[in-house]
Design an enzyme around this catalytic site. Structure first.
Site, PDB file in Angstrom:
ATOM      1  N   LYS A  14     -36.885   4.894 -40.349  1.00 22.96           N
ATOM      2  CA  LYS A  14     -37.290   6.302 -40.365  1.00 22.96           C
ATOM      3  C   LYS A  14     -38.493   6.443 -39.459  1.00 22.96           C
ATOM      4  O   LYS A  14     -39.319   5.526 -39.386  1.00 22.96           O
ATOM      5  CB  LYS A  14     -37.702   6.723 -41.783  1.00 22.96           C
ATOM      6  CG  LYS A  14     -36.548   6.852 -42.746  1.00 22.96           C
ATOM      7  CD  LYS A  14     -37.042   7.466 -44.051  1.00 22.96           C
ATOM      8  CE  LYS A  14     -36.188   6.975 -45.189  1.00 22.96           C
ATOM      9  NZ  LYS A  14     -36.857   6.849 -46.456  1.00 22.96           N
ATOM     10  N   HIS A 208     -45.387   9.949 -59.444  1.00 21.43           N
ATOM     11  CA  HIS A 208     -44.492   9.920 -58.273  1.00 21.43           C
ATOM     12  C   HIS A 208     -43.091   9.650 -58.811  1.00 21.43           C
ATOM     13  O   HIS A 208     -42.746   8.515 -59.147  1.00 21.43           O
ATOM     14  CB  HIS A 208     -44.944   8.819 -57.298  1.00 21.43           C
ATOM     15  CG  HIS A 208     -44.061   8.673 -56.097  1.00 21.43           C
ATOM     16  ND1 HIS A 208     -44.467   8.959 -54.811  1.00 21.43           N
ATOM     17  CD2 HIS A 208     -42.771   8.275 -55.984  1.00 21.43           C
ATOM     18  CE1 HIS A 208     -43.468   8.739 -53.970  1.00 21.43           C
ATOM     19  NE2 HIS A 208     -42.420   8.314 -54.660  1.00 21.43           N
ATOM     20  N   ARG A 241     -33.397   1.054 -61.354  1.00 23.62           N
ATOM     21  CA  ARG A 241     -34.200  -0.065 -61.862  1.00 23.62           C
ATOM     22  C   ARG A 241     -34.504   0.136 -63.343  1.00 23.62           C
ATOM     23  O   ARG A 241     -34.689   1.266 -63.800  1.00 23.62           O
ATOM     24  CB  ARG A 241     -35.520  -0.164 -61.104  1.00 23.62           C
ATOM     25  CG  ARG A 241     -35.350  -0.448 -59.631  1.00 23.62           C
ATOM     26  CD  ARG A 241     -36.721  -0.708 -58.993  1.00 23.62           C
ATOM     27  NE  ARG A 241     -36.630  -0.731 -57.551  1.00 23.62           N
ATOM     28  CZ  ARG A 241     -37.328   0.066 -56.752  1.00 23.62           C
ATOM     29  NH1 ARG A 241     -38.180   0.941 -57.257  1.00 23.62           N
ATOM     30  NH2 ARG A 241     -37.187  -0.022 -55.454  1.00 23.62           N
ATOM     31  N   ARG A 285     -30.013  15.615 -59.848  1.00 27.27           N
ATOM     32  CA  ARG A 285     -29.276  16.889 -59.914  1.00 27.27           C
ATOM     33  C   ARG A 285     -28.006  16.704 -60.720  1.00 27.27           C
ATOM     34  O   ARG A 285     -27.618  17.563 -61.516  1.00 27.27           O
ATOM     35  CB  ARG A 285     -28.951  17.399 -58.504  1.00 27.27           C
ATOM     36  CG  ARG A 285     -30.165  18.010 -57.834  1.00 27.27           C
ATOM     37  CD  ARG A 285     -30.013  18.085 -56.356  1.00 27.27           C
ATOM     38  NE  ARG A 285     -30.146  16.742 -55.758  1.00 27.27           N
ATOM     39  CZ  ARG A 285     -30.480  16.509 -54.510  1.00 27.27           C
ATOM     40  NH1 ARG A 285     -30.723  17.513 -53.708  1.00 27.27           N
ATOM     41  NH2 ARG A 285     -30.592  15.278 -54.044  1.00 27.27           N
ATOM     42  N   GLU A 384     -46.159  10.834 -47.092  1.00 30.16           N
ATOM     43  CA  GLU A 384     -46.585   9.472 -46.754  1.00 30.16           C
ATOM     44  C   GLU A 384     -46.762   9.304 -45.254  1.00 30.16           C
ATOM     45  O   GLU A 384     -47.660   8.604 -44.807  1.00 30.16           O
ATOM     46  CB  GLU A 384     -45.561   8.463 -47.309  1.00 30.16           C
ATOM     47  CG  GLU A 384     -45.667   8.348 -48.823  1.00 30.16           C
ATOM     48  CD  GLU A 384     -44.457   7.694 -49.470  1.00 30.16           C
ATOM     49  OE1 GLU A 384     -43.408   8.364 -49.545  1.00 30.16           O
ATOM     50  OE2 GLU A 384     -44.566   6.551 -49.913  1.00 30.16           O
TER      51      GLU A 384
HETATM   52  P1  ADP Z   1     -36.862   7.898 -52.884  1.00 29.62           P
HETATM   53  O1  ADP Z   1     -37.800   8.164 -51.726  1.00 29.62           O
HETATM   54  O2  ADP Z   1     -37.414   6.977 -53.921  1.00 29.62           O
HETATM   55  O3  ADP Z   1     -35.451   7.575 -52.499  1.00 29.62           O
HETATM   56  P2  ADP Z   1     -37.077  10.762 -53.392  1.00 29.62           P
HETATM   57  O4  ADP Z   1     -38.524  11.027 -53.568  1.00 29.62           O
HETATM   58  O5  ADP Z   1     -36.405  11.240 -52.165  1.00 29.62           O
HETATM   59  O6  ADP Z   1     -36.740   9.251 -53.687  1.00 29.62           O
HETATM   60  O7  ADP Z   1     -36.342  11.411 -54.664  1.00 29.62           O
HETATM   61  C1  ADP Z   1     -34.989  11.258 -54.882  1.00 29.62           C
HETATM   62  C2  ADP Z   1     -34.679  11.873 -56.235  1.00 29.62           C
HETATM   63  O8  ADP Z   1     -35.081  13.252 -56.243  1.00 29.62           O
HETATM   64  C3  ADP Z   1     -33.201  11.859 -56.566  1.00 29.62           C
HETATM   65  O9  ADP Z   1     -33.003  11.414 -57.891  1.00 29.62           O
HETATM   66  C4  ADP Z   1     -32.816  13.324 -56.436  1.00 29.62           C
HETATM   67  O10 ADP Z   1     -31.821  13.660 -57.308  1.00 29.62           O
HETATM   68  C5  ADP Z   1     -34.084  14.018 -56.846  1.00 29.62           C
HETATM   69  N1  ADP Z   1     -34.046  15.407 -56.387  1.00 29.62           N
HETATM   70  C6  ADP Z   1     -34.045  15.869 -55.117  1.00 29.62           C
HETATM   71  N2  ADP Z   1     -33.935  17.217 -55.110  1.00 29.62           N
HETATM   72  C7  ADP Z   1     -33.851  17.601 -56.402  1.00 29.62           C
HETATM   73  C8  ADP Z   1     -33.710  18.869 -57.073  1.00 29.62           C
HETATM   74  N3  ADP Z   1     -33.635  20.003 -56.400  1.00 29.62           N
HETATM   75  N4  ADP Z   1     -33.662  18.852 -58.426  1.00 29.62           N
HETATM   76  C9  ADP Z   1     -33.739  17.706 -59.125  1.00 29.62           C
HETATM   77  N5  ADP Z   1     -33.867  16.507 -58.559  1.00 29.62           N
HETATM   78  C10 ADP Z   1     -33.932  16.439 -57.228  1.00 29.62           C
END
Ligand code: ADP
Length: 399
Positions: A14, A208, A241, A285, A384
């Site tokens: 990324k 977080h 996890r 979701r 970040e």
């Molecule tokens: P990571 O960086 O650890 O992969 P993220 O901070 O991107 O994780 O978060 C991913 C999580 O956020 C997933 O479980 C996703 O379902 C949740 N998420 C993203 N958008 C929504 C939303 N609108 N409502 C509920 N959960 C959400």
């Protein structure tokens, strides 16, 4: 100065190009499936059309070359030449006890980073490849490493030592390191700014909550405890996890299933948490939708997740002898008002009074408690990449 922020995973990369003066993102994107075929780059230049380019990327050198080609491309590029990149900030997952802040990557630093491979064998090698490839392609540009663990190096011994033979710590470096440090640092600072209070005077708990999830106690701007440990598997129940479990479970299940501790660990890392408690759901979701349908497993998993977060918040309020602000961040923390509300329902004893309308709106950088709430609760989107860019500039300026 333009800072290229690189987050190199084992099969992904990324990136963001950030103007450090204005803090504007000039372009960002993602290279996927590096080294495993079917690779592509998704490139989003600000103010120009998004590009999705299918291109073979047998290794990370190809990926970084492609990123640099996109950034300097005649039509969809955002800079004319690589000279316009003043520094590269690398997200580094593990700094062990050696790094308590961001550092310029020199030969010596790279060597010390190599020494942390055994602490995070999946992540550190990918970080090192990213560093090596960028150094090759931009030999004159300063490279900075920003560690996920660095922010937590201020934890006191009572928080980072485990109840195991002390020689495990001295000989094998076994201790709590904590992760998501860049996010916890950014969000706690931003919380102080939003509340208009110097961070030195604030006790904050940052939740977080993403696919990986951790809670951090920040007292006077310093991390004093956090839920992830020697590795990111511990603490909260997460997407896949398991969070905290009794270590005896590993041998017990291995014996029951006639398998090895190693394969049980695979399950605990990749098939546990919300995924394990439900029928393979990871995304919140989908979990929410399951709860709305009245699915028992989903309701149970949600209850466990919320309970995990709320009891951690309680532990950290005790650790700091109080808490002024609780900040929710990351995918779930920023986007799931029902989770925030359910956690806050446990926190009446801290004087938390949620403002339902503000919580439902969940605006970026907003306070979601009522004005008379003793402890403030906020929604603070994490950033970040921006934090990495800021720390990179600090290091480069100090040279
Ligand atoms: P990571 O960086 O650890 O992969 P993220 O901070 O991107 O994780 O978060 C991913 C999580 O956020 C997933 O479980 C996703 O379902 C949740 N998420 C993203 N958008 C929504 C939303 N609108 N409502 C509920 N959960 C959400």
């Amino acid at each position: 100065m333009n800072v290229l922020v690189i987050n190199c995973g084992s099969s992904s990369l990324k990136f963001q190009l950030i103007n450090s003066e204005t803090e504007d993102v000039l372009a960002k994107g993602l290279c996927e499936r590096i080294g495993i075929g079917g690779s592509r780059i998704v490139y989003k230049p600000t103010g120009k059309e998004k590009q999705v380019i299918e291109s073979p990327m047998p290794n990370h050198t190809n990926a970084v070359s492609l990123v640099l080609e996109c950034l300097t491309h005649e039509t969809y590029g955002v800079i004319k030449s690589l000279d316009e990149i003043g520094a590269v900030g690398h997200r580094a997952v593990h700094g062990g006890e050696k790094f308590s802040k961001a550092v310029l990557i020199t030969k010596e630093v790279r060597k010390i980073m190599e020494g942390t491979i055994e602490l995070a064998p999946l992540h550190v090698p990918a970080n090192l490849i990213g560093i090596d490839v960028c150094s090759q392609l931009m030999p004159e540009t300063p490279m900075v490493a920003v560690f996920d663990t660095a922010f937590h190096q201020t934890m006191p011994q009572k928080a980072f030592l485990y109840g195991v033979p002390y020689k495990y710590y001295t000989d094998y470096q076994i201790r709590r390191y904590g992760f998501h440090g860049t996010s916890h640092s950014y969000v706690s600072k931003r919380t102080a700014e939003i509340l208009g209070v110097p961070k030195e005077n604030l006790k904050t708990i940052v939740c977080h909550l993403g696919n990986g999830a951790s809670v951090c106690a920040v007292d006077g701007g310093k991390s004093v405890d956090t839920s992830m440990g020697f590795t990111p598997i511990t603490g909260l129940v997460m997407g896949t996890r398991c969070g905290d479990i009794d270590p005896e479970i590993i041998e017990y299940v291995a014996a029951k299933e006639g398998t090895t501790a190693h394969s049980v660990m695979e399950v605990l890392n990749k098939k546990s948490g919300i995924y394990g408690l439900t029928d393979g759901i990871v995304d919140f979701r989908d979990l929410r939708a399951g709860c709305d349908r009245g699915d028992e497993a989903c309701l149970r998993a949600m209850e466990i997740f919320v309970y995990n977060v709320a009891t951690r918040v309680g532990a950290y309020a005790a650790a700091m002898n109080g808490v002024d602000a609780i900040a929710f961040t990351a995918g779930i923390g920023e986007n799931a008002p029902t989770v925030r509300k359910a956690v806050c329902e446990y926190l009446g004893y801290l004087g938390v009074k949620i403002d339902d309308a503000a919580n439902d709106a969940g605006e970026d950088d907003s306070i979601i408690t009522t004005p008379d709430s003793k402890t403030k609760v906020l929604v603070v989107p994490t950033n970040e990449e921006l934090m990495i860019a800021r720390e990179t500039v600090e290091v480069v300026k100090s040279l």
